[in-house]
Motif scaffolding. Structure first.
Motif: not given
Length: 231
Positions: A51, A60-61, A64-65, A68, A75, A77, A90, A95, A98
């Protein structure tokens, strides 16, 4: 080897990553916007999501939220943002890893394989529900419902127990105060940090050697808490 959703708006980077992963034996589905990513995640399950953070339509955040809320799909990042705060944010949102751009494809593939391997082991029960959780001199016996430090039992309240268990189950991951509140109190979080801070403070009084320099429960300022790392 696994199905991967690659979410990257830069088509040159997307093509490069996709080609490399396919050559490594992965099946790769691409998405170029945040909205497209959310749609594809709802259509079918994936073994991993790669992501990017800077996406059109939905960042992207936010992606991701939304993921989840309904899924624990691993995930990683991929981002040009390499600051500690960005990484902590992140990871705090859930995530698993990273990677900072520009990255080497060898490193990315190694991280992809490692995250999928950990996830597969967890799902098959290899690391699921261990009877004892440990960090340094602290251990939590889930069967005996006992916490010990250097063999001395520590008496915890139910909320303190749940907070410590959550941290021990998510070692190396930053947990936001919202995540802690929802997991421990099983309720929506409305931004009231006081109740969490009080319980963490009391828990620290029972497990830390030096309250001025907590070693077991680390504060990630503006985000939440994480378990300390020991050599």
């Amino acid at each position: 080897m696994g199905q991967i959703l690659l979410v990257e708006d830069d088509r040159a980077i997307s093509d490069m990553v996709r080609t490399y992963l396919v050559n490594e034996g992965f099946q790769v589905v691409t998405a170029f916007t945040g909205t497209e990513a959310v749609k594809k995640m709802r259509q079918k399950p994936y073994d991993l999501v790669l992501l990017d953070l800077m996406l059109p339509e939905l960042n992207g955040m936010d992606v991701l939220q939304q993921l989840r809320e309904k899924s624990y799909t691993p995930v990683i990042i991929m981002s040009a943002k390499d600051g500690d705060a960005d990484k902590a944010l992140g990871l705090g949102f859930g995530a698993d890893d990273y990677v900072t751009k520009p990255f080497s494809m060898i490193e990315l593939v190694a991280r992809v394989k490692a995250v999928i391997r950990r996830s597969t082991t967890y799902q098959e029960g290899g690391e699921q529900t261990p009877s004892v959780l440990r960090v340094h001199e602290l251990e939590m016996d889930l069967d005996g419902l006992v916490v010990r430090k250097n063999e001395d039992e520590i008496s915890l309240t139910s909320k303190e127990w749940k907070i410590l268990k959550l941290l021990l189950e998510n070692q190396k991951r930053v947990l936001t105060k919202e995540q802690i509140y929802q997991a421990v109190w099983d309720d929506h979080y409305y931004g009231d940090e006081h109740v969490i801070n009080v319980h963490v403070s009391r828990l620290r009084e029972k497990i830390e050697d030096d309250l001025a320099k907590p070693a077991y429960i680390k504060t990630v300022w503006g985000i939440g808490y994480k378990l300390g790392e020991f050599k």
